[in-house]
Write a protein that holds these residues in place. Sequence first.
Motif, PDB file in Angstrom:
ATOM      1  N   THR A  28       0.897  -1.151   0.000  1.00 31.13           N
ATOM      2  CA  THR A  28       0.000   0.000   0.000  1.00 31.13           C
ATOM      3  C   THR A  28       0.936   1.201   0.000  1.00 31.13           C
ATOM      4  O   THR A  28       1.532   1.534   1.024  1.00 31.13           O
ATOM      5  CB  THR A  28      -0.918  -0.003   1.235  1.00 31.13           C
ATOM      6  OG1 THR A  28      -1.690  -1.222   1.216  1.00 31.13           O
ATOM      7  CG2 THR A  28      -1.868   1.190   1.223  1.00 31.13           C
ATOM      8  N   GLU A  29       1.149   1.756  -1.179  1.00 27.69           N
ATOM      9  CA  GLU A  29       2.171   2.797  -1.349  1.00 27.69           C
ATOM     10  C   GLU A  29       1.796   3.680  -2.536  1.00 27.69           C
ATOM     11  O   GLU A  29       1.029   3.262  -3.413  1.00 27.69           O
ATOM     12  CB  GLU A  29       3.542   2.145  -1.622  1.00 27.69           C
ATOM     13  CG  GLU A  29       3.566   1.417  -2.970  1.00 27.69           C
ATOM     14  CD  GLU A  29       4.853   0.663  -3.290  1.00 27.69           C
ATOM     15  OE1 GLU A  29       5.596   0.336  -2.354  1.00 27.69           O
ATOM     16  OE2 GLU A  29       5.078   0.400  -4.484  1.00 27.69           O
ATOM     17  N   GLN A  30       2.383   4.853  -2.569  1.00 27.02           N
ATOM     18  CA  GLN A  30       2.103   5.778  -3.668  1.00 27.02           C
ATOM     19  C   GLN A  30       2.364   5.115  -5.017  1.00 27.02           C
ATOM     20  O   GLN A  30       3.352   4.405  -5.200  1.00 27.02           O
ATOM     21  CB  GLN A  30       2.934   7.062  -3.513  1.00 27.02           C
ATOM     22  CG  GLN A  30       4.428   6.924  -3.774  1.00 27.02           C
ATOM     23  CD  GLN A  30       4.823   6.980  -5.244  1.00 27.02           C
ATOM     24  OE1 GLN A  30       4.033   7.413  -6.094  1.00 27.02           O
ATOM     25  NE2 GLN A  30       6.034   6.559  -5.555  1.00 27.02           N
ATOM     26  N   HIS A  31       1.444   5.351  -5.950  1.00 27.02           N
ATOM     27  CA  HIS A  31       1.629   4.908  -7.330  1.00 27.02           C
ATOM     28  C   HIS A  31       1.361   6.068  -8.283  1.00 27.02           C
ATOM     29  O   HIS A  31       0.698   5.903  -9.311  1.00 27.02           O
ATOM     30  CB  HIS A  31       0.730   3.720  -7.648  1.00 27.02           C
ATOM     31  CG  HIS A  31       1.371   2.394  -7.325  1.00 27.02           C
ATOM     32  ND1 HIS A  31       1.453   1.905  -6.047  1.00 27.02           N
ATOM     33  CD2 HIS A  31       1.991   1.478  -8.108  1.00 27.02           C
ATOM     34  CE1 HIS A  31       2.086   0.736  -6.065  1.00 27.02           C
ATOM     35  NE2 HIS A  31       2.428   0.455  -7.296  1.00 27.02           N
ATOM     36  N   GLY A  32       1.865   7.249  -7.885  1.00 32.65           N
ATOM     37  CA  GLY A  32       1.722   8.409  -8.750  1.00 32.65           C
ATOM     38  C   GLY A  32       0.393   9.109  -8.558  1.00 32.65           C
ATOM     39  O   GLY A  32      -0.430   8.721  -7.719  1.00 32.65           O
ATOM     40  N   GLY A  38      -3.356   1.191  -3.340  1.00 34.72           N
ATOM     41  CA  GLY A  38      -3.499  -0.261  -3.248  1.00 34.72           C
ATOM     42  C   GLY A  38      -3.118  -1.019  -4.513  1.00 34.72           C
ATOM     43  O   GLY A  38      -3.289  -2.242  -4.577  1.00 34.72           O
ATOM     44  N   THR A  39      -2.609  -0.310  -5.529  1.00 33.62           N
ATOM     45  CA  THR A  39      -2.327  -0.934  -6.835  1.00 33.62           C
ATOM     46  C   THR A  39      -1.716  -2.337  -6.738  1.00 33.62           C
ATOM     47  O   THR A  39      -2.234  -3.292  -7.317  1.00 33.62           O
ATOM     48  CB  THR A  39      -1.408  -0.009  -7.675  1.00 33.62           C
ATOM     49  OG1 THR A  39      -2.172   1.148  -8.043  1.00 33.62           O
ATOM     50  CG2 THR A  39      -0.913  -0.694  -8.944  1.00 33.62           C
ATOM     51  N   ASP A  40      -0.619  -2.464  -6.007  1.00 32.24           N
ATOM     52  CA  ASP A  40       0.086  -3.753  -5.992  1.00 32.24           C
ATOM     53  C   ASP A  40      -0.744  -4.856  -5.331  1.00 32.24           C
ATOM     54  O   ASP A  40      -0.781  -5.986  -5.812  1.00 32.24           O
ATOM     55  CB  ASP A  40       1.437  -3.627  -5.280  1.00 32.24           C
ATOM     56  CG  ASP A  40       2.426  -2.802  -6.079  1.00 32.24           C
ATOM     57  OD1 ASP A  40       2.199  -2.587  -7.280  1.00 32.24           O
ATOM     58  OD2 ASP A  40       3.432  -2.368  -5.483  1.00 32.24           O
ATOM     59  N   HIS A  41      -1.377  -4.529  -4.221  1.00 29.91           N
ATOM     60  CA  HIS A  41      -2.121  -5.623  -3.572  1.00 29.91           C
ATOM     61  C   HIS A  41      -3.428  -5.933  -4.314  1.00 29.91           C
ATOM     62  O   HIS A  41      -3.886  -7.078  -4.298  1.00 29.91           O
ATOM     63  CB  HIS A  41      -2.301  -5.413  -2.065  1.00 29.91           C
ATOM     64  CG  HIS A  41      -3.331  -4.442  -1.621  1.00 29.91           C
ATOM     65  ND1 HIS A  41      -3.030  -3.243  -1.032  1.00 29.91           N
ATOM     66  CD2 HIS A  41      -4.687  -4.508  -1.613  1.00 29.91           C
ATOM     67  CE1 HIS A  41      -4.135  -2.617  -0.703  1.00 29.91           C
ATOM     68  NE2 HIS A  41      -5.164  -3.355  -1.048  1.00 29.91           N
ATOM     69  N   ASN A 108       2.931 -12.341  -5.899  1.00 28.92           N
ATOM     70  CA  ASN A 108       3.466 -11.047  -5.509  1.00 28.92           C
ATOM     71  C   ASN A 108       3.317 -10.007  -6.622  1.00 28.92           C
ATOM     72  O   ASN A 108       3.423 -10.326  -7.802  1.00 28.92           O
ATOM     73  CB  ASN A 108       4.957 -11.223  -5.169  1.00 28.92           C
ATOM     74  CG  ASN A 108       5.611  -9.953  -4.687  1.00 28.92           C
ATOM     75  OD1 ASN A 108       4.981  -9.120  -4.032  1.00 28.92           O
ATOM     76  ND2 ASN A 108       6.885  -9.796  -5.017  1.00 28.92           N
ATOM     77  N   ALA A 109       3.080  -8.748  -6.223  1.00 26.85           N
ATOM     78  CA  ALA A 109       2.990  -7.679  -7.222  1.00 26.85           C
ATOM     79  C   ALA A 109       3.789  -6.450  -6.788  1.00 26.85           C
ATOM     80  O   ALA A 109       3.568  -5.358  -7.296  1.00 26.85           O
ATOM     81  CB  ALA A 109       1.528  -7.301  -7.476  1.00 26.85           C
ATOM     82  N   HIS A 110       4.716  -6.633  -5.845  1.00 27.47           N
ATOM     83  CA  HIS A 110       5.525  -5.497  -5.392  1.00 27.47           C
ATOM     84  C   HIS A 110       7.008  -5.866  -5.405  1.00 27.47           C
ATOM     85  O   HIS A 110       7.435  -6.776  -4.679  1.00 27.47           O
ATOM     86  CB  HIS A 110       5.084  -5.078  -3.984  1.00 27.47           C
ATOM     87  CG  HIS A 110       5.954  -4.014  -3.387  1.00 27.47           C
ATOM     88  ND1 HIS A 110       6.290  -2.866  -4.073  1.00 27.47           N
ATOM     89  CD2 HIS A 110       6.587  -3.926  -2.186  1.00 27.47           C
ATOM     90  CE1 HIS A 110       7.079  -2.118  -3.306  1.00 27.47           C
ATOM     91  NE2 HIS A 110       7.278  -2.744  -2.167  1.00 27.47           N
ATOM     92  N   LYS A 159       2.169  -0.654 -17.489  1.00 24.61           N
ATOM     93  CA  LYS A 159       1.704  -2.028 -17.233  1.00 24.61           C
ATOM     94  C   LYS A 159       0.814  -2.081 -15.990  1.00 24.61           C
ATOM     95  O   LYS A 159      -0.232  -2.724 -15.994  1.00 24.61           O
ATOM     96  CB  LYS A 159       2.868  -3.022 -17.158  1.00 24.61           C
ATOM     97  CG  LYS A 159       3.768  -2.861 -15.978  1.00 24.61           C
ATOM     98  CD  LYS A 159       4.940  -3.836 -15.992  1.00 24.61           C
ATOM     99  CE  LYS A 159       5.866  -3.461 -14.834  1.00 24.61           C
ATOM    100  NZ  LYS A 159       7.250  -3.776 -15.055  1.00 24.61           N
ATOM    101  N   GLU A 160       1.214  -1.372 -14.923  1.00 20.34           N
ATOM    102  CA  GLU A 160       0.378  -1.363 -13.717  1.00 20.34           C
ATOM    103  C   GLU A 160      -0.895  -0.545 -13.947  1.00 20.34           C
ATOM    104  O   GLU A 160      -1.970  -0.894 -13.458  1.00 20.34           O
ATOM    105  CB  GLU A 160       1.155  -0.793 -12.527  1.00 20.34           C
ATOM    106  CG  GLU A 160       2.227  -1.733 -12.031  1.00 20.34           C
ATOM    107  CD  GLU A 160       2.916  -1.246 -10.763  1.00 20.34           C
ATOM    108  OE1 GLU A 160       3.291  -2.093  -9.951  1.00 20.34           O
ATOM    109  OE2 GLU A 160       3.090  -0.013 -10.595  1.00 20.34           O
ATOM    110  N   THR A 161      -0.763   0.539 -14.708  1.00 18.88           N
ATOM    111  CA  THR A 161      -1.931   1.367 -15.015  1.00 18.88           C
ATOM    112  C   THR A 161      -2.975   0.545 -15.774  1.00 18.88           C
ATOM    113  O   THR A 161      -4.166   0.556 -15.441  1.00 18.88           O
ATOM    114  CB  THR A 161      -1.501   2.597 -15.843  1.00 18.88           C
ATOM    115  OG1 THR A 161      -0.496   3.316 -15.114  1.00 18.88           O
ATOM    116  CG2 THR A 161      -2.678   3.519 -16.112  1.00 18.88           C
TER     117      THR A 161
END
Length: 256
Positions: A28-32, A38-41, A108-110, A159-161
Amino acid sequence: MYLADEAWPDLRTYFEEESLALVPLGSTEQHGPHLPEGTDHLIAQALAREAAERTGYLCTPTINVGVSPHHRQFHGTMWVDAPVFRDYVESFSENLAYHGIDRIVFVNAHGGNVEHLREVGRRLHEAETAYAVEWMWDESIPELVDDLFETNGPHGGPKETAMIQHIAGDLVHDDRLAEARDGGLTEFEYDAMRVHGARTFYDAIDNTDNGVLGDQTDATAEKGEQLFEAASDQLVSLCDWLAERDRAELLPKDHV
Ligand SMILES: [Zn+2]
């Protein structure tokens, strides 16, 4: 099968027949300026739940705060210290082993979790508690990721977007994609950032003002769907491969 939705007698049936679990982990971290923290989780959870649904294997609740101190300068970023994270995931895995699980996929996604999950996997293997492998979604489909996007960037990029546009589109600020690209660092090469061979930066903010890298305007929900389907296929195949192994094959080899 999602563990938290089941009643215990039905889980007994699962543990009698299977010994594999999927554990989603992210951050749970900044993604811009354009993506949710929550992007990664969200990505890890969606892939793990999809694979569990397709195969019938067990998916546990998500570990949604990871090792992210390198994003701490941005509002809201959450993290735990790396040793605490490793101990927590190890204990979590021992809990699963107590119920009869002897093989685990850390979905995993981080990127910041990778080395720590590898270390936990090593500990569990040495102790003969379980055989756990770390699986990072984008590393399972490198060619597709390269084909779909011109300038990827390792964090908060297209890719994450695209993945979040596909799995949780309401949470993406589509009107901020150009702002994300222009306020960050589009072209990023680890090697070009080295000084006489040394990596001299610690935090994301050392390289990017708004926290992200790559060209976010290249992302679409359709590309996200392609990524999601391809990564899910890989994860399902990994689970089947792991489930088919003999237990003896997964234990450490004897000393020569
Ligand atoms: Zn991310």
